[in-house]
Motif scaffolding. Structure first.
Motif, short mmCIF file in Angstrom:
data_model
loop_
_atom_site.label_atom_id
_atom_site.label_comp_id
_atom_site.label_asym_id
_atom_site.label_seq_id
_atom_site.Cartn_x
_atom_site.Cartn_y
_atom_site.Cartn_z
N PRO A 234 0.83 -1.22 0.00
CA PRO A 234 0.00 0.00 0.00
C PRO A 234 0.86 1.26 0.00
O PRO A 234 2.02 1.22 0.41
N ALA A 235 0.28 2.35 -0.48
CA ALA A 235 1.00 3.63 -0.43
C ALA A 235 0.78 4.22 0.96
O ALA A 235 -0.25 4.82 1.24
N ALA A 236 1.74 4.00 1.86
CA ALA A 236 1.59 4.47 3.24
C ALA A 236 2.26 5.82 3.40
O ALA A 236 3.36 6.03 2.90
N PRO A 237 1.61 6.76 4.10
CA PRO A 237 2.26 8.05 4.37
C PRO A 237 3.50 7.86 5.24
O PRO A 237 3.59 6.87 5.98
N ALA A 238 4.45 8.76 5.13
CA ALA A 238 5.71 8.63 5.88
C ALA A 238 5.42 8.59 7.38
O ALA A 238 4.50 9.25 7.87
N TYR A 239 6.19 7.79 8.09
CA TYR A 239 6.03 7.61 9.53
C TYR A 239 6.48 8.88 10.24
O TYR A 239 7.58 9.37 10.02
N ASN A 240 5.60 9.40 11.10
CA ASN A 240 5.95 10.67 11.77
C ASN A 240 6.60 10.46 13.13
O ASN A 240 6.75 11.40 13.92
N GLY A 241 6.93 9.21 13.44
CA GLY A 241 7.61 8.93 14.71
C GLY A 241 6.65 8.64 15.86
O GLY A 241 7.09 8.38 16.97
N LYS A 242 5.34 8.70 15.59
CA LYS A 242 4.38 8.45 16.67
C LYS A 242 3.54 7.22 16.34
O LYS A 242 2.46 7.32 15.75
N LEU A 243 4.10 6.07 16.70
CA LEU A 243 3.38 4.81 16.49
C LEU A 243 2.12 4.81 17.36
O LEU A 243 2.16 5.22 18.52
N ASP A 244 1.01 4.35 16.77
CA ASP A 244 -0.23 4.37 17.54
C ASP A 244 -1.04 3.09 17.27
O ASP A 244 -1.93 3.06 16.43
N LEU A 245 -0.71 2.05 18.03
CA LEU A 245 -1.45 0.79 17.87
C LEU A 245 -2.90 0.90 18.34
O LEU A 245 -3.80 0.40 17.67
N PRO A 246 -3.16 1.57 19.50
CA PRO A 246 -4.56 1.68 19.93
C PRO A 246 -5.45 2.30 18.86
O PRO A 246 -6.59 1.89 18.68
N PHE A 286 -14.00 -19.33 5.77
CA PHE A 286 -12.91 -20.24 6.07
C PHE A 286 -11.54 -19.57 5.98
O PHE A 286 -10.54 -20.15 6.37
N ILE A 287 -11.47 -18.39 5.42
CA ILE A 287 -10.17 -17.73 5.25
C ILE A 287 -9.47 -17.61 6.61
O ILE A 287 -10.14 -17.45 7.63
N TYR A 288 -8.13 -17.71 6.59
CA TYR A 288 -7.40 -17.58 7.85
C TYR A 288 -7.66 -16.21 8.45
O TYR A 288 -7.94 -16.08 9.63
N SER A 289 -7.56 -15.17 7.60
CA SER A 289 -7.85 -13.81 8.09
C SER A 289 -8.01 -12.88 6.90
O SER A 289 -7.49 -13.15 5.82
N GLU A 290 -8.73 -11.80 7.11
CA GLU A 290 -8.67 -10.67 6.17
C GLU A 290 -7.51 -9.80 6.66
O GLU A 290 -7.23 -9.75 7.86
N GLN A 291 -6.84 -9.16 5.73
CA GLN A 291 -5.69 -8.33 6.14
C GLN A 291 -6.02 -6.86 5.95
O GLN A 291 -6.21 -6.39 4.83
N TYR A 292 -6.10 -6.15 7.07
CA TYR A 292 -6.38 -4.71 7.08
C TYR A 292 -5.05 -3.99 7.25
O TYR A 292 -4.24 -4.36 8.10
N ARG A 293 -4.86 -2.95 6.44
CA ARG A 293 -3.56 -2.27 6.48
C ARG A 293 -3.71 -0.85 7.02
O ARG A 293 -4.66 -0.14 6.68
N PHE A 294 -2.75 -0.48 7.84
CA PHE A 294 -2.75 0.83 8.50
C PHE A 294 -1.37 1.44 8.35
O PHE A 294 -0.38 0.72 8.28
N ASP A 295 -1.32 2.78 8.36
CA ASP A 295 0.02 3.38 8.45
C ASP A 295 0.48 3.26 9.90
O ASP A 295 -0.28 2.84 10.78
N ALA A 296 1.73 3.61 10.15
CA ALA A 296 2.29 3.40 11.50
C ALA A 296 1.60 4.26 12.55
O ALA A 296 1.69 3.97 13.75
N MET A 297 0.90 5.30 12.10
CA MET A 297 0.20 6.15 13.08
C MET A 297 -1.20 5.60 13.38
O MET A 297 -1.98 6.22 14.11
N GLY A 298 -1.51 4.44 12.79
CA GLY A 298 -2.78 3.78 13.10
C GLY A 298 -3.93 4.17 12.20
O GLY A 298 -5.08 3.81 12.48
N ASN A 299 -3.66 4.90 11.11
CA ASN A 299 -4.74 5.29 10.19
C ASN A 299 -5.00 4.18 9.18
O ASN A 299 -4.06 3.67 8.55
#
Lengths: 479, 183
Positions: A234-246, A286-299
């Motif tokens: 995916p085209a992910a925006p540049a990481y701004n240094g603030k990882l946000d898993l929640p 039956f699929i193992y999982s769907e894969q949802y993609r986020f940028d490192a800031m959680g978007n």
């Protein structure tokens, strides 16, 4: 209803069935037996580390802390950095990177290293027969193909497939008895075995097949094929240094409220363009999982589309759960174990039939008995030896099995060796369960370890019962 | 829950009818017991589907039919008094006859099985590529079809009594598929 195959076609099919069976029997036996146990692989890993308490609740902020600790302790990463989230079937969170894994503590630190050599041994025997990965995976996949060939030739060879639908003669003539067991288990279980064969063949054969498809459908561009089937970058925006898993968890819940998060893959971990891939299970598929993609800031960025995309993607990503029965809970697992064991019995009884029809006994009988009954003995002994801390499970297993084969060849009495090895299987498996219990001071934090140990004891008791029943079989019928 | 129980019941009834007919207990309805039995089994996925949706319904249906059938077969097994077979003589392994007996088949298998694999791959791709579907659906069909096709070719190749025929036919088919794909 009439169904008939000519005698000549049936005879030819029988010949084909015999030769295909003989070619693959030993490997097929190991793959089926280990596959039967591999169904329980997630539970076996818990049996190996019963001191780790299970739990399904977690706080995304705590998980983020564990990931940040990993980043601070490692300069670079080879391969993927993956976090398994706790779920009812695998109720422990852990983080894997650089070929290692650690359980995540409630405080969000990296705790006990994850280690389950016995489960790894079983899984690697099933998936690649302990051969080098790429060769082993291909060999096991070809066994899946040969199983398909055996199924087709077996159907054509069996002229009385409907007339004998429920016939099961036990004791009496051992050739009839073995043939009935082989045929009834094979015929009724056929759809399951075919599914196992086709899904099993996928793991090693999809690669070469994809190469051809890439050439004709994607003008040789394999990456385009991978992007179509497995999802592109995916085209992910540049990481701004603030990882946000929640935030990623919050947005996943918005996107798919009923999906259960299973794992997070940190793509390009620690780099400026890192992004997150969150696998989430859809309970209606039956699929193992769907894969949802986020940028490192959680978007949220996008999803690959295994759940709602083309049926082909769903079919490909359903292979794993269908093959291992990881759907429907413990009852389905028990059915898979039963049918996996049935396929193992089919393999054994098929070769036993061939051996009985030879009207002679020789070294082939000796080695076959050693393979069939030596495998459980070697497995339990290998686990016990490994726990002494001096040997690897795999090396110990193959050395033990080789010794038992030599013993059987020297003894030249397959009936007697079989009875000895059945008794040894029962005793060593019982000993394995007992030693495991003692190693953990007679108390397990994870109750699954107790269930698995009870399972081993039940297997040992059944083997003991089988050993006793062998005493009543006339000597000439035992080989 | 009602749907699940009804599905289990219908499967059991269907198999029970087939078993009773097989044991000769339904002579008066000889013509009907097979279609009725199979119809009961064929209808049960619909009941499963009310509880789990079609994907899981089919899986549970297959598993329950297998389990019920094997259970019924086991429960009506025919236990016979043990017959003692004539003891089989112990022989040393004579190398020459074993090589003679197995060598041809082994050689045939070594040549023909990988060839069948190559042909199944080429032919699967050559045929499925023309389907009017999205690429990913074609690939998925190929992934499931190719091992089945390879298995069928392996069966035929090992069953053929004329040893030259399978490699010759496979080589020819492979050449045709290759030319369809690349020439």
């Amino acid at each position: 209803m009439t169904f008939s195959v000519s005698k000549a076609a049936s005879k030819q099919a029988m010949g084909s069935h015999s030769w295909l069976g003989l070619l693959v029997a030993v490997f097929m036996y190991w793959v089926c037996l280990s596959g039967t146990l591999a169904v329980l692989a997630p539970d076996l890993t818990r049996w190996e580390q019963p001191q780790i308490a299970p739990g399904v609740s977690y706080d995304p902020a705590t998980l983020q802390k564990a990931y940040e600790q990993l980043l601070s302790e490692h300069d670079s990463f080879t391969g993927l950095v993956t976090m398994r989230l706790p779920t009812p079937d695998v109720p422990k969170a852990y983080l894997s990177a650089n070929g290692q894994a650690w359980f995540i503590t409630e405080q969000g630190t990296l705790g006990t290293p994850k280690s389950h050599p016995v489960t790894d041994f079983i899984a690697e025997l099933h998936a690649e027969l302990h051969l080098p990965h790429s060769i082993g995976e291909l060999v096991v996949s070809v066994l899946g193909v040969m199983l398909t060939g055996l199924i087709i030739s077996g159907i054509v060879a069996h002229r009385r497939i409907l007339k004998d639908a429920f016939r099961l003669r036990r004791q009496g003539n051992p050739v009839q008895s073995d043939a009935d067991l082989h045929n009834r288990l094979s015929v009724w279980g056929l759809p399951f075995y075919l599914m196992i064969a086709l899904t099993g063949a996928y793991f090693g054969l999809a690669g070469p097949l994809n190469k051809y498809y890439a050439e004709v459908l994607y003008e040789g561009d394999q990456m385009a094929l991978f992007a179509d089937v497995y999802g592109g970058v995916p085209a992910a925006p540049a990481y701004n240094g603030k990882l946000d898993l929640p935030e990623a968890f919050r947005q996943l819940h918005q996107q798919a409220p009923s999906a259960q998060p299973l794992f997070i893959t940190f793509e390009k971990a620690g780099q400026d363009d890192q992004y997150l891939l969150m696998g989430a299970r859809h309970h209606d598929k039956f699929i193992y999982s769907e894969q949802y993609r986020f940028d490192a800031m959680g978007n949220y960025l996008d999803k690959v589309g295994f759940a709602g995309g083309e049926p082909g993607q769903e079919a490909i990503f359903s292979v794993y759960r269908l093959h291992f029965g990881h759907f429907g809970g413990p009852l389905v697992l028990l059915v898979y174990i039963g049918l996996g064991f049935a396929l193992t019995v089919i393999t054994i009884s098929g070769i036993n039939l061939w051996l009985r029809k030879r009207h002679q006994t020789d070294v082939v009988n000796d080695y076959w008995v050693a393979v069939v009954w030596g495998t459980p003995v070697a497995f339990a002994c290998a686990a016990l030896l490994h726990w002494t801390g001096f040997v690897a499970v795999t090396g110990a297993f193959w050395a033990m099995l080789a010794l038992l084969a030599v013993y059987s060849a020297i003894k030249r009495n397959p009936a007697q060796v079989r009875r000895q090895l059945v008794a040894a299987s029962a005793l060593t498996i019982l000993l394995m369960a007992a030693v495991h219990w003692l190693r953990f001071d007679l108390a397990y934090t994870d109750p699954m370890a107790g269930f698995i140990n009870v399972g081993w004891v039940v297997i040992a008791l059944l083997l003991g019962g089988y050993w006793r029943s062998l005493a009543t079989v006339p000597v000439a019928n035992r080989g | 829950m009602v749907g699940i129980l009804a599905a289990l019941l219908l499967t059991s009834v269907g198999l029970g009818i087939l078993l009773a007919g097989w044991r000769g207990q339904l002579r008066r309805v000889q013509q009907w017991y097979k279609p009725v039995g199979w119809a009961c089994i064929a209808l049960s996925p619909w009941l499963w589907h009310t509880a789990y949706g079609w994907r899981f319904a089919l899986a549970y249906w297959v598993l329950t039919v297998i389990c019920c059938a094997l259970l019924m077969t086991y429960l009506q097994r025919d236990i016979r008094p043990a017959i003692s077979l004539k003891p089989r003589p112990r022989v040393a392994v004579p190398a020459a006859p074993i090589v003679r007996a197995t060598g041809k088949h082994l050689l045939s298998a070594i040549v023909v099985l990988p060839l069948a694999g190559m042909v199944s791959m080429l032919s699967t791709v050559a045929v499925t590529r023309h389907l009017p579907w999205a690429s990913v659906n074609i690939i998925a069909l190929g992934v499931y079809l190719m091992p089945l096709w390879w298995g069928a070719l392996a069966y035929w190749a090992m069953a053929d009594t004329k040893r030259w025929r399978p490699p010759a036919c496979l080589a020819m088919l492979g050449a045709v598929c290759y030319s369809l794909l690349y020439l």
